[in-house]
Design a protein around this motif. Sequence first.
Motif, PDB file in Angstrom:
ATOM      1  N   TYR A  48       0.845  -1.197   0.000  1.00 56.23           N
ATOM      2  CA  TYR A  48       0.000   0.000   0.000  1.00 56.23           C
ATOM      3  C   TYR A  48       0.884   1.252   0.000  1.00 56.23           C
ATOM      4  O   TYR A  48       0.608   2.221  -0.699  1.00 56.23           O
ATOM      5  N   TRP A  49       1.974   1.198   0.790  1.00 55.93           N
ATOM      6  CA  TRP A  49       2.798   2.401   0.990  1.00 55.93           C
ATOM      7  C   TRP A  49       3.855   2.586  -0.093  1.00 55.93           C
ATOM      8  O   TRP A  49       4.078   3.697  -0.566  1.00 55.93           O
ATOM      9  N   ASN A  50       4.525   1.508  -0.474  1.00 56.45           N
ATOM     10  CA  ASN A  50       5.717   1.633  -1.349  1.00 56.45           C
ATOM     11  C   ASN A  50       5.329   1.596  -2.825  1.00 56.45           C
ATOM     12  O   ASN A  50       5.492   0.580  -3.494  1.00 56.45           O
ATOM     13  N   ARG A  51       4.844   2.741  -3.330  1.00 51.16           N
ATOM     14  CA  ARG A  51       4.337   2.761  -4.717  1.00 51.16           C
ATOM     15  C   ARG A  51       5.328   3.394  -5.676  1.00 51.16           C
ATOM     16  O   ARG A  51       4.934   3.941  -6.714  1.00 51.16           O
ATOM     17  N   TYR A  52       6.583   3.378  -5.329  1.00 52.44           N
ATOM     18  CA  TYR A  52       7.589   4.016  -6.195  1.00 52.44           C
ATOM     19  C   TYR A  52       7.695   3.254  -7.517  1.00 52.44           C
ATOM     20  O   TYR A  52       7.349   2.060  -7.595  1.00 52.44           O
ATOM     21  N   PRO A  53       8.188   3.937  -8.572  1.00 49.75           N
ATOM     22  CA  PRO A  53       8.304   3.227  -9.851  1.00 49.75           C
ATOM     23  C   PRO A  53       9.236   2.027  -9.721  1.00 49.75           C
ATOM     24  O   PRO A  53      10.294   2.139  -9.102  1.00 49.75           O
ATOM     25  N   GLY A  54       8.833   0.913 -10.278  1.00 55.48           N
ATOM     26  CA  GLY A  54       9.688  -0.277 -10.261  1.00 55.48           C
ATOM     27  C   GLY A  54       9.509  -1.149  -9.035  1.00 55.48           C
ATOM     28  O   GLY A  54      10.160  -2.189  -8.928  1.00 55.48           O
ATOM     29  N   ALA A  55       8.627  -0.737  -8.100  1.00 61.48           N
ATOM     30  CA  ALA A  55       8.462  -1.539  -6.873  1.00 61.48           C
ATOM     31  C   ALA A  55       7.879  -2.900  -7.239  1.00 61.48           C
ATOM     32  O   ALA A  55       6.820  -2.983  -7.852  1.00 61.48           O
ATOM     33  N   SER A 189      15.017  -0.384  -2.720  1.00 59.44           N
ATOM     34  CA  SER A 189      14.073   0.573  -3.330  1.00 59.44           C
ATOM     35  C   SER A 189      14.781   1.463  -4.339  1.00 59.44           C
ATOM     36  O   SER A 189      14.242   1.760  -5.413  1.00 59.44           O
ATOM     37  N   GLY A 190      15.997   1.909  -4.002  1.00 55.98           N
ATOM     38  CA  GLY A 190      16.765   2.729  -4.931  1.00 55.98           C
ATOM     39  C   GLY A 190      17.071   1.940  -6.195  1.00 55.98           C
ATOM     40  O   GLY A 190      16.856   2.412  -7.316  1.00 55.98           O
ATOM     41  N   ILE A 191      17.540   0.732  -6.014  1.00 56.27           N
ATOM     42  CA  ILE A 191      17.935  -0.105  -7.161  1.00 56.27           C
ATOM     43  C   ILE A 191      16.743  -0.401  -8.070  1.00 56.27           C
ATOM     44  O   ILE A 191      16.862  -0.454  -9.287  1.00 56.27           O
ATOM     45  N   GLN A 192      15.564  -0.570  -7.473  1.00 54.86           N
ATOM     46  CA  GLN A 192      14.378  -0.829  -8.307  1.00 54.86           C
ATOM     47  C   GLN A 192      13.892   0.447  -9.016  1.00 54.86           C
ATOM     48  O   GLN A 192      13.425   0.396 -10.150  1.00 54.86           O
ATOM     49  N   SER A 193      13.982   1.582  -8.342  1.00 52.54           N
ATOM     50  CA  SER A 193      13.364   2.789  -8.915  1.00 52.54           C
ATOM     51  C   SER A 193      14.289   3.577  -9.839  1.00 52.54           C
ATOM     52  O   SER A 193      13.806   4.235 -10.774  1.00 52.54           O
ATOM     53  N   ILE A 194      15.600   3.509  -9.612  1.00 53.49           N
ATOM     54  CA  ILE A 194      16.529   4.367 -10.370  1.00 53.49           C
ATOM     55  C   ILE A 194      16.401   4.171 -11.896  1.00 53.49           C
ATOM     56  O   ILE A 194      16.283   5.153 -12.628  1.00 53.49           O
ATOM     57  N   PRO A 195      16.363   2.937 -12.414  1.00 57.74           N
ATOM     58  CA  PRO A 195      16.270   2.801 -13.872  1.00 57.74           C
ATOM     59  C   PRO A 195      15.024   3.484 -14.451  1.00 57.74           C
ATOM     60  O   PRO A 195      15.092   4.102 -15.520  1.00 57.74           O
ATOM     61  N   LEU A 196      13.908   3.410 -13.744  1.00 54.02           N
ATOM     62  CA  LEU A 196      12.669   3.978 -14.291  1.00 54.02           C
ATOM     63  C   LEU A 196      12.640   5.500 -14.143  1.00 54.02           C
ATOM     64  O   LEU A 196      12.171   6.215 -15.037  1.00 54.02           O
ATOM     65  N   ILE A 197      13.164   5.989 -13.039  1.00 55.95           N
ATOM     66  CA  ILE A 197      13.224   7.452 -12.873  1.00 55.95           C
ATOM     67  C   ILE A 197      14.167   8.027 -13.934  1.00 55.95           C
ATOM     68  O   ILE A 197      13.872   9.035 -14.579  1.00 55.95           O
ATOM     69  N   ALA A 198      15.302   7.345 -14.141  1.00 54.04           N
ATOM     70  CA  ALA A 198      16.293   7.833 -15.117  1.00 54.04           C
ATOM     71  C   ALA A 198      15.754   7.805 -16.548  1.00 54.04           C
ATOM     72  O   ALA A 198      16.197   8.574 -17.399  1.00 54.04           O
ATOM     73  N   GLU A 199      14.809   6.923 -16.810  1.00 52.95           N
ATOM     74  CA  GLU A 199      14.206   6.874 -18.152  1.00 52.95           C
ATOM     75  C   GLU A 199      13.411   8.141 -18.447  1.00 52.95           C
ATOM     76  O   GLU A 199      13.302   8.583 -19.572  1.00 52.95           O
ATOM     77  N   GLN A 200      12.835   8.726 -17.374  1.00 56.67           N
ATOM     78  CA  GLN A 200      11.968   9.890 -17.547  1.00 56.67           C
ATOM     79  C   GLN A 200      12.697  11.215 -17.383  1.00 56.67           C
ATOM     80  O   GLN A 200      12.466  12.160 -18.139  1.00 56.67           O
ATOM     81  N   ALA A 201      13.550  11.269 -16.361  1.00 56.15           N
ATOM     82  CA  ALA A 201      14.107  12.559 -15.948  1.00 56.15           C
ATOM     83  C   ALA A 201      15.076  13.122 -16.997  1.00 56.15           C
ATOM     84  O   ALA A 201      15.653  12.380 -17.787  1.00 56.15           O
ATOM     85  N   ALA A 202      15.250  14.467 -16.962  1.00 56.84           N
ATOM     86  CA  ALA A 202      16.232  15.088 -17.860  1.00 56.84           C
ATOM     87  C   ALA A 202      17.629  14.671 -17.417  1.00 56.84           C
ATOM     88  O   ALA A 202      18.487  14.337 -18.233  1.00 56.84           O
ATOM     89  N   HIS A 203      17.855  14.730 -16.119  1.00 55.50           N
ATOM     90  CA  HIS A 203      19.136  14.254 -15.584  1.00 55.50           C
ATOM     91  C   HIS A 203      18.904  13.621 -14.215  1.00 55.50           C
ATOM     92  O   HIS A 203      18.120  14.133 -13.421  1.00 55.50           O
ATOM     93  N   THR A 204      19.574  12.517 -13.971  1.00 53.17           N
ATOM     94  CA  THR A 204      19.437  11.821 -12.679  1.00 53.17           C
ATOM     95  C   THR A 204      20.803  11.709 -12.024  1.00 53.17           C
ATOM     96  O   THR A 204      21.764  11.268 -12.664  1.00 53.17           O
ATOM     97  N   THR A 205      20.869  12.127 -10.774  1.00 48.94           N
ATOM     98  CA  THR A 205      22.124  11.992 -10.025  1.00 48.94           C
ATOM     99  C   THR A 205      21.871  11.066  -8.838  1.00 48.94           C
ATOM    100  O   THR A 205      20.978  11.327  -8.030  1.00 48.94           O
TER     101      THR A 205
END
Length: 534
Positions: A48-55, A189-205
Amino acid sequence: MPESSNEKLSVVVVGAGFAGLYLLYRLRKMGLSARAFEAGDDVGGTWYWNRYPGARCDIESIDYSYSFDTELEQDWEWTEKYATQPEILRYAQHVAEKHDLKRDITFNTRVMKAVWNEETSLWTVTTENGEVTTCQYFIMATGCLSQPKNIDIEGADHFGGEIYKTHSWPHDGVDFSGKRVGIIGTGSSGIQSIPLIAEQAAHTTVFQRTANYSIPAGNGPISKEKLAIKQRYQDYREEARWTPVGVPGKETVDFTFMVSDEDREKRYEALWNTGAIPHIGSEFADILSNKEANDTLAEFARKKIRSVIDDPEVAEILSPTSFPICTKRACLDSGYFETFNKPNVSLVDIRKNPITEITETGIATADQNFEFDAIVFATGFDAMTGALLAVDIQGRNGQTLKEKWADGPVNYLGLTVSGFPNFFMITGPGSPSVLSNMIVSIEQHVDWITDCISYMQKENLAVIDATLTAESGWVKYSTDFSDLTLFPMANSWYMGANVPGKPRVCLPFVGGVGAYRRACNDVAAQDYLGFKFD
Ligand code: FAD
């Protein structure tokens, strides 16, 4: 809203994740009055709580599901080998509806306090809204990974852009298109979400303190062989219950250096290609107890990381060396390491270049200022004890759980605490919990607790409490077990090391699901050896 204040019940359950739901189901079948209080506004807990991309789950769907409802396990069809968070949440909601569980759950309500009354032999439970409920049994089904770790970075409130936390992600999602995004944390959570966030964002650090081992998930449709398990599901479930991690698989008796380097490499390769997270640490019997054996698998994993990353310096930063493989939760990923080959993704090693503060416009490190439109915190949990200690639980003689656990979470069987009568924990410290397929462990705990309550009803017993002798025996047994392994070598959340000031003890029982179940069953079979009844 609660049915009434000052309600008197047989059982109060805290939490409506997979543990709380199954517990309510069992208690109702026993004809007991029970109510669950849940901080969220729906069932599902983690999902219910962890709805981040790639979860998604890193145990295969066929395994990560309830076994108690044979109709459900036949009817429910998972769409992927590893289910996504939305699908698991739908499953939890379906179970709640199928068994009409929601009518006994009070949502949007956090339990704050529970006090044992020696005179009445009842618990008084108080919620954040001031509702008071009395009950004979008080059961925390609050989850091991539900209490987020405090963000201990200077200036976290000053940031003027968007802030997101993976553990409490907005329900309608986030659009990072065109944004500069900073992500802190490279755990699961970072490892699951980073690829999907990076697909969208202009730049990901990405800000990394500790590099993590991760295996490619190789996700996709469920194979025909796995689906065929449904034809013998109950036998398969029974097998799972006696395995080390709650997932059937090959149990090896080979030791690492019994086989040639070439054969070992082949076996690791096969393991890698199956994305078999539950079995990665058991390819050889000594991976978790012999550092040199462990090094062979760790080096294999590092070679895999190096092989997919273009920049050798980046590969070096992403290659874990500070702890033995599998002594921290290994992750399952979909394109995590490859993401760092993208021109619009950067990595900051905060061990070498520490974050000094969060500013109004971004993140400042020792030698650089980064500007962001959004910052994502994937900084983890106060695992296993956090949610339990967040409630002011007072046992006999006014002793609080916090006081009792000042030097570590002493317990008997990971289910009970001496001096806290009629109080139970689901998948608490001292049980296999996070080292297992957690639905298997949840069902085992709920069954054990409800069987114990049935026994008490049958024998006309009102109060159960673990003896101090049994408790210290269990703590010694669990500690001796973990001391035989490499787990204590890692600064992991298993060891409480991610939370400043937390006592350093191995929180889960490392002896495995099957051995643990045997110990719990033995205690019950001997009329609850180690417990006192009134
Ligand atoms: P939870 O699902 O955590 O539910 C506990 C509930 O209690 C929550 O809804 C919370 O709001 C509520 N609560 C807590 N305190 C209070 C309070 N004081 N008052 C009222 N309500 C309260 N396990 C696996 O086996 N395999 C996996 O792949 C896996 N992946 C995971 C990925 C993530 C991101 C996370 C966070 C966990 C993962 N887990 C995994 C572990 C997962 O937590 C369990 O599998 C399972 O969902 C736990 O169910 P639960 O009911 O015990 O706890």
